[in-house]
Design a protein around this motif. Structure first.
Motif, PDB file in Angstrom:
ATOM      1  N   ILE A   1      -0.721   3.316   0.535  1.00  0.00           N
ATOM      2  CA  ILE A   1      -0.052   3.851   1.722  1.00  0.00           C
ATOM      3  C   ILE A   1      -0.384   5.331   1.831  1.00  0.00           C
ATOM      4  N   THR A   2      -0.890   5.740   2.987  1.00  0.00           N
ATOM      5  CA  THR A   2      -1.202   7.143   3.247  1.00  0.00           C
ATOM      6  C   THR A   2      -0.417   7.594   4.465  1.00  0.00           C
ATOM      7  N   GLY A   3       0.229   8.751   4.352  1.00  0.00           N
ATOM      8  CA  GLY A   3       1.034   9.233   5.468  1.00  0.00           C
ATOM      9  C   GLY A   3       1.067  10.737   5.546  1.00  0.00           C
TER      10      GLY A   3
ATOM     11  N   ILE B   1       3.175  -5.754   9.816  1.00  0.00           N
ATOM     12  CA  ILE B   1       2.485  -4.573   9.291  1.00  0.00           C
ATOM     13  C   ILE B   1       2.383  -3.485  10.353  1.00  0.00           C
ATOM     14  N   ARG B   2       2.180  -3.891  11.616  1.00  0.00           N
ATOM     15  CA  ARG B   2       2.095  -2.898  12.689  1.00  0.00           C
ATOM     16  C   ARG B   2       3.435  -2.195  12.902  1.00  0.00           C
ATOM     17  N   GLU B   3       4.512  -2.960  12.773  1.00  0.00           N
ATOM     18  CA  GLU B   3       5.838  -2.355  12.916  1.00  0.00           C
ATOM     19  C   GLU B   3       6.084  -1.302  11.829  1.00  0.00           C
ATOM     20  N   ILE B   4       5.659  -1.599  10.586  1.00  0.00           N
ATOM     21  CA  ILE B   4       5.828  -0.640   9.480  1.00  0.00           C
ATOM     22  C   ILE B   4       4.999   0.619   9.744  1.00  0.00           C
ATOM     23  N   ILE B   5       3.755   0.415  10.175  1.00  0.00           N
ATOM     24  CA  ILE B   5       2.853   1.552  10.436  1.00  0.00           C
ATOM     25  C   ILE B   5       3.424   2.461  11.517  1.00  0.00           C
TER      26      ILE B   5
ATOM     27  N   GLY C   1       7.885   9.475   4.793  1.00  0.00           N
ATOM     28  CA  GLY C   1       7.335   8.323   5.493  1.00  0.00           C
ATOM     29  C   GLY C   1       6.742   7.307   4.534  1.00  0.00           C
ATOM     30  N   ILE C   2       6.042   7.786   3.521  1.00  0.00           N
ATOM     31  CA  ILE C   2       5.442   6.888   2.533  1.00  0.00           C
ATOM     32  C   ILE C   2       6.510   6.156   1.736  1.00  0.00           C
ATOM     33  N   GLU C   3       7.530   6.893   1.309  1.00  0.00           N
ATOM     34  CA  GLU C   3       8.612   6.268   0.543  1.00  0.00           C
ATOM     35  C   GLU C   3       9.351   5.236   1.378  1.00  0.00           C
ATOM     36  N   GLY C   4       9.547   5.531   2.688  1.00  0.00           N
ATOM     37  CA  GLY C   4      10.220   4.579   3.559  1.00  0.00           C
ATOM     38  C   GLY C   4       9.417   3.305   3.730  1.00  0.00           C
ATOM     39  N   ALA C   5       8.083   3.461   3.924  1.00  0.00           N
ATOM     40  CA  ALA C   5       7.221   2.289   4.082  1.00  0.00           C
ATOM     41  C   ALA C   5       7.177   1.472   2.798  1.00  0.00           C
ATOM     42  N   LYS C   6       7.109   2.170   1.654  1.00  0.00           N
ATOM     43  CA  LYS C   6       7.070   1.470   0.369  1.00  0.00           C
ATOM     44  C   LYS C   6       8.365   0.694   0.144  1.00  0.00           C
ATOM     45  N   GLU C   7       9.493   1.325   0.469  1.00  0.00           N
ATOM     46  CA  GLU C   7      10.791   0.649   0.296  1.00  0.00           C
ATOM     47  C   GLU C   7      10.889  -0.574   1.198  1.00  0.00           C
TER      48      GLU C   7
END
Length: 724
Positions: free
Chosen positions: A625-627, A603-607, A632-638
Motif C-alpha cells: 500500500i502506497t499513499g 478495491i476501488r472503494e478502498i483506494i 491513509g495507509i494505516e486506514g487502508a491496511k485496517e
C-alpha cells in the motif's frame, strides 16, 4: 563509400574515410563500425581570435532519429534541442580533446559529430570521441596527437574491453577512459547494479486507477557492495594498455591523410617578467592575505584592490598585464606552499576535510530535504516521491522502445552561489554533467521499490566541489524520506599539485586549488569501495601508483564524511504529515477475491476512500500500500485486515426461481443492485421492481432497504433479479 582505413581494434573494427564528404571543413572523418555510421567535422575561424587564455572550443554531438528508422516523437516531427545523452556525450568529447590544443590557440573552433546510422549494440560515446579525434588529427590545425576512448565492463568477473551494450547491461562496472598514446586524460566510472529483485505480477491489472501501472512486474536493480580500490586499479592498468596501443594504431594509419598545417598565431598572454618580479618582491604578504579570503568574490576583490594600489605608483603599467602577473605570483605561491610547506592556503593539512554541518527536513512542505554545508560550499537537496506515472520517459537511438527513468538527480548552479550577478537561464552542460555524476554515485545503492524519486540540488554557495556536496546531501535527503539504501555513500573532490618529481595530493579541494592545481578528481562511494568517479588531468598524465595513493586518500576522507553523515542520520525527524509512504504486509491468498470484490468494486472503494495505491501478489498474498500519508495507509491496511478477519461465507449455488432476502447496495437510473446473502450482487431492473411502470427507482427503493427478490436469469456471471 570508399574507405581509406580499416582498423582491427579490441573487440571491434573501425573503418574511416577522409576525402569523400564535408571537404570544405578544416578536417572531416566518416566512421563506420558495424552498422553505425557517423561524421565528425572540425572548422575554425582563421581570421578571428580571442586574446585571453580561454580556448573558444564548442563540441556538438547530434543524433538523427532516422539513424534508427524512427520519426521524432511529440508534436514537432524534427529534431529539436539536444537530449541529455547528446549533451553528456558532447562534454566527454570536449573534455578529452581540449587538452590537445596549444596554449594561446584563440581561434573559435567548432567540432560537430552527427550520427547517421546506428547499431543497437554500438557504444556511441566511444565512437563519437574516436571520430572527432580522427577529424582533428587530419585537419590543418597543427595537432599531431590522437585521442581515443575505451570502455571496460565486468561480466561474471571477467574484464571486457569495448563491450557491446548487451554486455554492458549485464556488467557490474562501467569504466570510460580517454587518452593519447602517452597520457591518460579523463576517467568516468560507475558501478552498475547486479542484483535483480522481481515481484510477481499482481492478480488485478488495475488495482491503482490513480497511479495506473503500479501493478505487474517491478524490477529494482541495485548493488550491495561498491567496487574496491585495489580491484579498480587492476582494471585501470589493463585498460590503459589497450588505450595507448589503440592510439599508436590510429596515428600510424591516419598520418598520410593529414592536411598541411596552417601557420596560426598563438595569442596567449605574454607575462611581463618585470611585473612578476616586482609583485614577488614587494607584495607577497598582500597575495597571501588575499588567498586567505576563501570565497571567490572576496579573493577577487582583494586582488583587484592590490592591483589598483600598485597602479597608483606604477602609472605607466598596463592593468591587464599587471593582472596576469599577480595571477602568476598567486599560482606560484599556492603551489609552492603546498609542495614545500605541506600547508594549504586556508591552513589545512593536505588530507584535511573542511568543517561539515548537516540539517535535515528544513523544508516542512517538501517530502524531505537536506542542507549540507562543507566549508564555503552549500547544497540544499530536496527529494520528491512519486508513482510510476511520474517517471521521466526517454528514448535513445539504441533503445527499441521508450524507457522510464525512476531515479532522477537535477543540479542547479545559480550565479549568486559564487557572488556573480548573472541571470538564471536554462540548464547548462555543466549543470547536467554534475547532476549526472551525482546520479551515478547514488543510483547503485537506492531501492526504488516501484516509486519515482527526484532529487533537486540547489547550490546556495560554492567554493569547491558542489557536485560532491550534492552526493552527500542527496544521500541524506534519501534517508530523510525513509528510502531504503544498501549502503551509505558520500563524495569527495581530490586535487594534486606537481612539480617535477614532487607532488602533493589534496583532499576536499576548494576553488582556488582546483584552478591552480593539476588534477580534478571526484570520488564517490561507501567505506568499502567506489560507486562513481570522474577525473580530468591537466598535466601530462598520471602514474598508477599516484592514482592508487589518491584513491586511498579519498577513501580516508570519504570515511570521515560518512561518519558525520551517520550521526546526522540518527537524528532525522520525518515530515510525517506530507511524506508519502509504503507499507508491506501479508494476507491469506484465499481472501484476495473478497478484497478485490466483484469487478474490482471493493478495491476501488478502498483506494478512493483512503487515497492510496494497492498492489497484491496473487501467489504469496503480499500486499503493498502506497499513499500520501501514514494515516491513509494505516486506514487502508485496517480495512483490508477487517475483510480478511471476517469468516468466509460459502458461495451459494443459485438457481433460477430461487428467492432470497437481499440488501439494496446501489441505485442507478435503470434499476438497483442488490447484495445477496453470500455477497454477490444481482441487478434488479427498473422494469422488474413493480407490475406498474416505475419512473424513478428512488420513489420505491432506498440504499440499505431489505428486499425479497427472485432469480430470473443468468447472463454470464451476472444475475438478473425480480422483486417478489
Amino acid at each position: 563509400m570508399k574507405y581509406d582505413v580499416n582498423l582491427d581494434l579490441t573487440n571491434k573494427t573501425e573503418e574511416y574515410s577522409f576525402n569523400e564528404v564535408a571537404r570544405q571543413a578544416n578536417g572531416a572523418a566518416w566512421l563506420k563500425c558495424g552498422d553505425t555510421v557517423m561524421l565528425a567535422t572540425v572548422v575554425y575561424e582563421e581570421n578571428e581570435t580571442v586574446s585571453d587564455d580561454f580556448l573558444p572550443l564548442t563540441v556538438q554531438y547530434i543524433e538523427k532519429t532516422y539513424a534508427a528508422g524512427k520519426i521524432p516523437g511529440g508534436f514537432f516531427k524534427r529534431e529539436t534541442k539536444p537530449g541529455d545523452f547528446e549533451t553528456l556525450t558532447s562534454r566527454i568529447v570536449d573534455r578529452s580533446l581540449r587538452p590537445l590544443f596549444p596554449k594561446g590557440f584563440g581561434h573559435p573552433t567548432q567540432i560537430t559529430i552527427m550520427v547517421f546510422s546506428v547499431d543497437s549494440e554500438a557504444d556511441l560515446q566511444v565512437l563519437a570521441l574516436n571520430a572527432a579525434s580522427a577529424a582533428l588529427y587530419v585537419s590543418d590545425i597543427d595537432i599531431n596527437r590522437s585521442v581515443c576512448g575505451i570502455r571496460a565492463a565486468k561480466v561474471d568477473g571477467e574484464l571486457i574491453l569495448n563491450p557491446t551494450l548487451s554486455q554492458l547491461n549485464n556488467s557490474t562496472l562501467d569504466l570510460y577512459l580517454s587518452g593519447t598514446k602517452d597520457d591518460l586524460l579523463m576517467i568516468e566510472m560507475r558501478s552498475i547494479g547486479s542484483e535483480n529483485v522481481e515481484i510477481e505480477p499482481s492478480i488485478e491489472p488495475i488495482l491503482d486507477p490513480i497511479n495506473a501501472g503500479m501493478g505487474g512486474v517491478i524490477v529494482d536493480t541495485h548493488i550491495s557492495n561498491a567496487l574496491p580500490e585495489d580491484e579498480l586499479i587492476e582494471v585501470f592498468a589493463k585498460t590503459q594498455e589497450a588505450l595507448f596501443a589503440a592510439n599508436t594504431k590510429y596515428e600510424e594509419a591516419f598520418k598520410e591523410f593529414q592536411k598541411e598545417a596552417q601557420p596560426l598565431v598563438l595569442t596567449a598572454n605574454q607575462l611581463n617578467e618585470e611585473m612578476v618580479a616586482y609583485v614577488e618582491q614587494n607584495h607577497m604578504a598582500d597575495i597571501k592575505e588575499a588567498m586567505n579570503q576563501m570565497a571567490k568574490s572576496e579573493r577577487s576583490s582583494a586582488l583587484r584592490t592590490l592591483r589598483k594600489t600598485i597602479l597608483t605608483t606604477k602609472t605607466d603599467w598596463d592593468e591587464e598585464e599587471l593582472k596576469a602577473a599577480i595571477e602568476k605570483v598567486k599560482k606560484i605561491q599556492v603551489r609552492s606552499q603546498i609542495l614545500d610547506e605541506k600547508v594549504r592556503a586556508d591552513g589545512r593539512a593536505l588530507n584535511e576535510v573542511r568543517p561539515i554541518t548537516i540539517e535535515t527536513n528544513v523544508l516542512p512542505s517538501a517530502h524531505s530535504s537536506c542542507l549540507f554545508t562543507r566549508g564555503q560550499t552549500q547544497a540544499l537537496v530536496v527529494l520528491t516521491l512519486g508513482g510510476p506515472k511520474d517517471a521521466q520517459m526517454y528514448e535513445s537511438l539504441t533503445d527499441e522502445s521508450a524507457q522510464n527513468e525512476e531515479f532522477m538527480v537535477h543540479y542547479n548552479f545559480p550565479g549568486f552561489s559564487v557572488g556573480e550577478a548573472s541571470p538564471i537561464t536554462g540548464v547548462k552542460r555543466r549543470e547536467l554533467g554534475h547532476g549526472n555524476l551525482a546520479k551515478r554515485a547514488l543510483e547503485p545503492i537506492v531501492h526504488t521499490d516501484g516509486k519515482t524519486i527526484r532529487l533537486v540540488s540547489e547550490i546556495l554557495e560554492s567554493n569547491g566541489s558542489s557536485s560532491m556536496a550534492t552526493v552527500c546531501g542527496g544521500y541524506m535527503a534519501l534517508k530523510a524520506a525513509d528510502i531504503e539504501t544498501s549502503d551509505t555513500v558520500a563524495g569527495i573532490a581530490m586535487g594534486m599539485v606537481s612539480e617535477g618529481d614532487k607532488y602533493a595530493i589534496l583532499s576536499d579541494i576548494m576553488g582556488l586549488e582546483d584552478h591552480d592545481g593539476d588534477m580534478d578528481f571526484k570520488v564517490t562511494g561507501s567505506k568499502d569501495g567506489i560507486t562513481a568517479m570522474q577525473m580530468d588531468i591537466k598535466l601530462g598524465g598520471i602514474s598508477l601508483e599516484v592514482l592508487k595513493e589518491a584513491l586511498y586518500q579519498a577513501k580516508e576522507g570519504r570515511s570521515h564524511i560518512i561518519d558525520i553523515m551517520l550521526e546526522a542520520e540518527s537524528k532525522i525527524q520525518f515530515n510525517d504529515g506530507v511524506l508519502p509512504t509504503t507499507d508491506f504486509f501479508h494476507i491469506d491468498p484465499s481472501f484476495i477475491g473478497e478484497i478485490i470484490g466483484q469487478a474490482g468494486k471493493t478495491i476501488r472503494e478502498i483506494i478512493e476512500r483512503f487515497e492510496v495505491a494497492i498492489d497484491i501478489d496473487k501467489k504469496e498474498g503480499k500486499v503493498k500500500i502506497t499513499g500520501k500519508n501514514k494515516s491513509g495507509i494505516e486506514g487502508a491496511k485496517e480495512h483490508i485486515n477487517s475483510i480478511v478477519s471476517k469468516p468466509k461465507v460459502a458461495k451459494i449455488d443459485y438457481q433460477v426461481g430461487d428467492k432470497y432476502e437481499g440488501t439494496v447496495k446501489r441505485i442507478v437510473d435503470f434499476g438497483a443492485f442488490v447484495e445477496l446473502p453470500d455477497g454477490q450482487d444481482g441487478l434488479l431492473h427498473i422494469s422488474k421492481i413493480s407490475k406498474e411502470r416505475v419512473e424513478n427507482v428512488r420513489d420505491i427503493l432506498n440504499e440499505g432497504d431489505k428486499v425479497t427478490v427472485e432469480i430470473i436469469e443468468f447472463k454470464g456471471n451476472k444475475i438478473s433479479l425480480s422483486m417478489v
